[in-house]
Scaffold this motif. Structure first.
Motif, PDB file in Angstrom:
ATOM      1  N   ALA A   6       0.834  -1.205   0.000  1.00 49.44           N
ATOM      2  CA  ALA A   6       0.000   0.000   0.000  1.00 49.44           C
ATOM      3  C   ALA A   6       0.867   1.253   0.000  1.00 49.44           C
ATOM      4  O   ALA A   6       0.574   2.215  -0.723  1.00 49.44           O
ATOM      5  CB  ALA A   6      -0.929  -0.003   1.209  1.00 49.44           C
ATOM      6  N   ALA A   7       1.941   1.261   0.792  1.00 54.10           N
ATOM      7  CA  ALA A   7       2.820   2.423   0.838  1.00 54.10           C
ATOM      8  C   ALA A   7       3.485   2.674  -0.514  1.00 54.10           C
ATOM      9  O   ALA A   7       3.598   3.821  -0.957  1.00 54.10           O
ATOM     10  CB  ALA A   7       3.882   2.231   1.924  1.00 54.10           C
ATOM     11  N   VAL A   8       3.893   1.615  -1.185  1.00 52.52           N
ATOM     12  CA  VAL A   8       4.526   1.763  -2.501  1.00 52.52           C
ATOM     13  C   VAL A   8       3.514   2.281  -3.519  1.00 52.52           C
ATOM     14  O   VAL A   8       3.827   3.168  -4.331  1.00 52.52           O
ATOM     15  CB  VAL A   8       5.143   0.416  -2.960  1.00 52.52           C
ATOM     16  CG1 VAL A   8       5.565   0.458  -4.410  1.00 52.52           C
ATOM     17  CG2 VAL A   8       6.322   0.058  -2.075  1.00 52.52           C
ATOM     18  N   LEU A   9       2.292   1.764  -3.472  1.00 50.77           N
ATOM     19  CA  LEU A   9       1.268   2.241  -4.405  1.00 50.77           C
ATOM     20  C   LEU A   9       0.920   3.702  -4.155  1.00 50.77           C
ATOM     21  O   LEU A   9       0.723   4.468  -5.101  1.00 50.77           O
ATOM     22  CB  LEU A   9       0.020   1.368  -4.300  1.00 50.77           C
ATOM     23  CG  LEU A   9       0.137  -0.028  -4.903  1.00 50.77           C
ATOM     24  CD1 LEU A   9      -1.096  -0.847  -4.570  1.00 50.77           C
ATOM     25  CD2 LEU A   9       0.353   0.051  -6.392  1.00 50.77           C
ATOM     26  N   PHE A  10       0.854   4.110  -2.885  1.00 49.62           N
ATOM     27  CA  PHE A  10       0.600   5.513  -2.578  1.00 49.62           C
ATOM     28  C   PHE A  10       1.730   6.398  -3.091  1.00 49.62           C
ATOM     29  O   PHE A  10       1.495   7.497  -3.591  1.00 49.62           O
ATOM     30  CB  PHE A  10       0.420   5.729  -1.073  1.00 49.62           C
ATOM     31  CG  PHE A  10      -0.894   5.248  -0.544  1.00 49.62           C
ATOM     32  CD1 PHE A  10      -2.067   5.438  -1.240  1.00 49.62           C
ATOM     33  CD2 PHE A  10      -0.952   4.614   0.669  1.00 49.62           C
ATOM     34  CE1 PHE A  10      -3.281   5.005  -0.748  1.00 49.62           C
ATOM     35  CE2 PHE A  10      -2.159   4.171   1.176  1.00 49.62           C
ATOM     36  CZ  PHE A  10      -3.322   4.358   0.466  1.00 49.62           C
ATOM     37  N   PHE A  11       2.972   5.920  -2.976  1.00 48.92           N
ATOM     38  CA  PHE A  11       4.115   6.683  -3.473  1.00 48.92           C
ATOM     39  C   PHE A  11       4.045   6.849  -4.986  1.00 48.92           C
ATOM     40  O   PHE A  11       4.281   7.941  -5.512  1.00 48.92           O
ATOM     41  CB  PHE A  11       5.421   6.011  -3.055  1.00 48.92           C
ATOM     42  CG  PHE A  11       6.643   6.740  -3.530  1.00 48.92           C
ATOM     43  CD1 PHE A  11       6.989   7.961  -2.977  1.00 48.92           C
ATOM     44  CD2 PHE A  11       7.441   6.210  -4.525  1.00 48.92           C
ATOM     45  CE1 PHE A  11       8.117   8.644  -3.416  1.00 48.92           C
ATOM     46  CE2 PHE A  11       8.561   6.874  -4.970  1.00 48.92           C
ATOM     47  CZ  PHE A  11       8.901   8.102  -4.413  1.00 48.92           C
ATOM     48  N   PHE A  12       3.708   5.773  -5.707  1.00 45.33           N
ATOM     49  CA  PHE A  12       3.576   5.871  -7.152  1.00 45.33           C
ATOM     50  C   PHE A  12       2.439   6.804  -7.546  1.00 45.33           C
ATOM     51  O   PHE A  12       2.560   7.571  -8.504  1.00 45.33           O
ATOM     52  CB  PHE A  12       3.368   4.505  -7.788  1.00 45.33           C
ATOM     53  CG  PHE A  12       4.628   3.684  -7.895  1.00 45.33           C
ATOM     54  CD1 PHE A  12       5.825   4.260  -8.261  1.00 45.33           C
ATOM     55  CD2 PHE A  12       4.607   2.330  -7.641  1.00 45.33           C
ATOM     56  CE1 PHE A  12       6.983   3.519  -8.360  1.00 45.33           C
ATOM     57  CE2 PHE A  12       5.752   1.571  -7.727  1.00 45.33           C
ATOM     58  CZ  PHE A  12       6.943   2.160  -8.089  1.00 45.33           C
ATOM     59  N   ALA A  13       1.335   6.756  -6.804  1.00 44.17           N
ATOM     60  CA  ALA A  13       0.222   7.661  -7.094  1.00 44.17           C
ATOM     61  C   ALA A  13       0.641   9.103  -6.874  1.00 44.17           C
ATOM     62  O   ALA A  13       0.271   9.995  -7.651  1.00 44.17           O
ATOM     63  CB  ALA A  13      -0.983   7.320  -6.217  1.00 44.17           C
ATOM     64  N   PHE A  14       1.427   9.346  -5.827  1.00 46.25           N
ATOM     65  CA  PHE A  14       1.933  10.694  -5.583  1.00 46.25           C
ATOM     66  C   PHE A  14       2.848  11.159  -6.705  1.00 46.25           C
ATOM     67  O   PHE A  14       2.745  12.295  -7.170  1.00 46.25           O
ATOM     68  CB  PHE A  14       2.671  10.741  -4.242  1.00 46.25           C
ATOM     69  CG  PHE A  14       3.394  12.040  -4.024  1.00 46.25           C
ATOM     70  CD1 PHE A  14       2.690  13.181  -3.692  1.00 46.25           C
ATOM     71  CD2 PHE A  14       4.764  12.119  -4.158  1.00 46.25           C
ATOM     72  CE1 PHE A  14       3.354  14.378  -3.505  1.00 46.25           C
ATOM     73  CE2 PHE A  14       5.434  13.306  -3.970  1.00 46.25           C
ATOM     74  CZ  PHE A  14       4.722  14.447  -3.637  1.00 46.25           C
ATOM     75  N   LEU A  15       3.749  10.285  -7.159  1.00 49.33           N
ATOM     76  CA  LEU A  15       4.654  10.662  -8.245  1.00 49.33           C
ATOM     77  C   LEU A  15       3.906  10.960  -9.533  1.00 49.33           C
ATOM     78  O   LEU A  15       4.232  11.922 -10.236  1.00 49.33           O
ATOM     79  CB  LEU A  15       5.678   9.555  -8.489  1.00 49.33           C
ATOM     80  CG  LEU A  15       6.803   9.436  -7.477  1.00 49.33           C
ATOM     81  CD1 LEU A  15       7.726   8.288  -7.863  1.00 49.33           C
ATOM     82  CD2 LEU A  15       7.575  10.725  -7.360  1.00 49.33           C
ATOM     83  N   ILE A  16       2.908  10.145  -9.850  1.00 49.54           N
ATOM     84  CA  ILE A  16       2.121  10.378 -11.067  1.00 49.54           C
ATOM     85  C   ILE A  16       1.410  11.714 -10.975  1.00 49.54           C
ATOM     86  O   ILE A  16       1.376  12.486 -11.939  1.00 49.54           O
ATOM     87  CB  ILE A  16       1.121   9.223 -11.285  1.00 49.54           C
ATOM     88  CG1 ILE A  16       1.863   7.943 -11.667  1.00 49.54           C
ATOM     89  CG2 ILE A  16       0.113   9.577 -12.370  1.00 49.54           C
ATOM     90  CD1 ILE A  16       0.978   6.708 -11.679  1.00 49.54           C
ATOM     91  N   ASN A  17       0.855  12.010  -9.801  1.00 46.69           N
ATOM     92  CA  ASN A  17       0.119  13.255  -9.624  1.00 46.69           C
ATOM     93  C   ASN A  17       1.057  14.462  -9.575  1.00 46.69           C
ATOM     94  O   ASN A  17       0.789  15.488 -10.192  1.00 46.69           O
ATOM     95  CB  ASN A  17      -0.727  13.185  -8.356  1.00 46.69           C
ATOM     96  CG  ASN A  17      -1.715  14.305  -8.258  1.00 46.69           C
ATOM     97  OD1 ASN A  17      -2.056  14.921  -9.263  1.00 46.69           O
ATOM     98  ND2 ASN A  17      -2.182  14.574  -7.065  1.00 46.69           N
ATOM     99  N   ALA A  18       2.164  14.366  -8.845  1.00 50.32           N
ATOM    100  CA  ALA A  18       3.069  15.503  -8.661  1.00 50.32           C
ATOM    101  C   ALA A  18       3.815  15.850  -9.946  1.00 50.32           C
ATOM    102  O   ALA A  18       4.025  17.021 -10.253  1.00 50.32           O
ATOM    103  CB  ALA A  18       4.053  15.211  -7.547  1.00 50.32           C
ATOM    104  N   ALA A  19       4.225  14.831 -10.695  1.00 55.53           N
ATOM    105  CA  ALA A  19       4.978  15.078 -11.919  1.00 55.53           C
ATOM    106  C   ALA A  19       4.069  15.329 -13.116  1.00 55.53           C
ATOM    107  O   ALA A  19       4.558  15.625 -14.203  1.00 55.53           O
ATOM    108  CB  ALA A  19       5.901  13.896 -12.202  1.00 55.53           C
ATOM    109  N   ASP A  20       2.780  15.189 -12.902  1.00 54.05           N
ATOM    110  CA  ASP A  20       1.788  15.395 -13.972  1.00 54.05           C
ATOM    111  C   ASP A  20       2.110  14.513 -15.178  1.00 54.05           C
ATOM    112  O   ASP A  20       2.109  14.969 -16.320  1.00 54.05           O
ATOM    113  CB  ASP A  20       1.717  16.861 -14.363  1.00 54.05           C
ATOM    114  CG  ASP A  20       0.427  17.200 -15.087  1.00 54.05           C
ATOM    115  OD1 ASP A  20      -0.568  16.484 -14.869  1.00 54.05           O
ATOM    116  OD2 ASP A  20       0.422  18.169 -15.866  1.00 54.05           O
ATOM    117  N   ILE A  21       2.388  13.257 -14.881  1.00 51.87           N
ATOM    118  CA  ILE A  21       2.702  12.281 -15.922  1.00 51.87           C
ATOM    119  C   ILE A  21       1.396  11.812 -16.555  1.00 51.87           C
ATOM    120  O   ILE A  21       0.461  11.430 -15.857  1.00 51.87           O
ATOM    121  CB  ILE A  21       3.466  11.079 -15.323  1.00 51.87           C
ATOM    122  CG1 ILE A  21       4.782  11.546 -14.706  1.00 51.87           C
ATOM    123  CG2 ILE A  21       3.698  10.003 -16.365  1.00 51.87           C
ATOM    124  CD1 ILE A  21       5.506  10.475 -13.936  1.00 51.87           C
ATOM    125  N   SER A  22       1.351  11.846 -17.864  1.00 47.67           N
ATOM    126  CA  SER A  22       0.151  11.362 -18.541  1.00 47.67           C
ATOM    127  C   SER A  22       0.275   9.856 -18.733  1.00 47.67           C
ATOM    128  O   SER A  22       1.218   9.362 -19.337  1.00 47.67           O
ATOM    129  CB  SER A  22      -0.029  12.065 -19.879  1.00 47.67           C
ATOM    130  OG  SER A  22       1.051  11.778 -20.727  1.00 47.67           O
TER     131      SER A  22
END
Length: 57
Positions: A6-22
């Motif tokens: 869960a922590a790893v998935l939350f981190f990836f979700a944060f990176l996708i959102n923060a970096a505005d990766i499409s």
């Protein structure tokens, strides 16, 4: 174990959102966050917490 997932998935979700990766619709930050919440809920419910030890008599 599911708590770490869960922590790893939350981190990836944060990176996708923060970096505005499409990404594709399947891997949007909201979907990854919901997968993390599912893993966290299973962890809190007792699934994936580790091996059960046997009692000795």
């Amino acid at each position: 174990m599911l708590g770490i997932v869960a922590a790893v998935l939350f981190f990836f979700a944060f990176l996708i959102n923060a970096a505005d990766i499409s990404t594709s619709d399947a891997f949007s930050s909201t979907n990854v966050m919901l997968l993390g919440l599912t893993a966290l809920a299973l962890h809190v419910a007792g699934f994936g917490t580790g091996w059960m030890s046997r009692r000795r008599r």
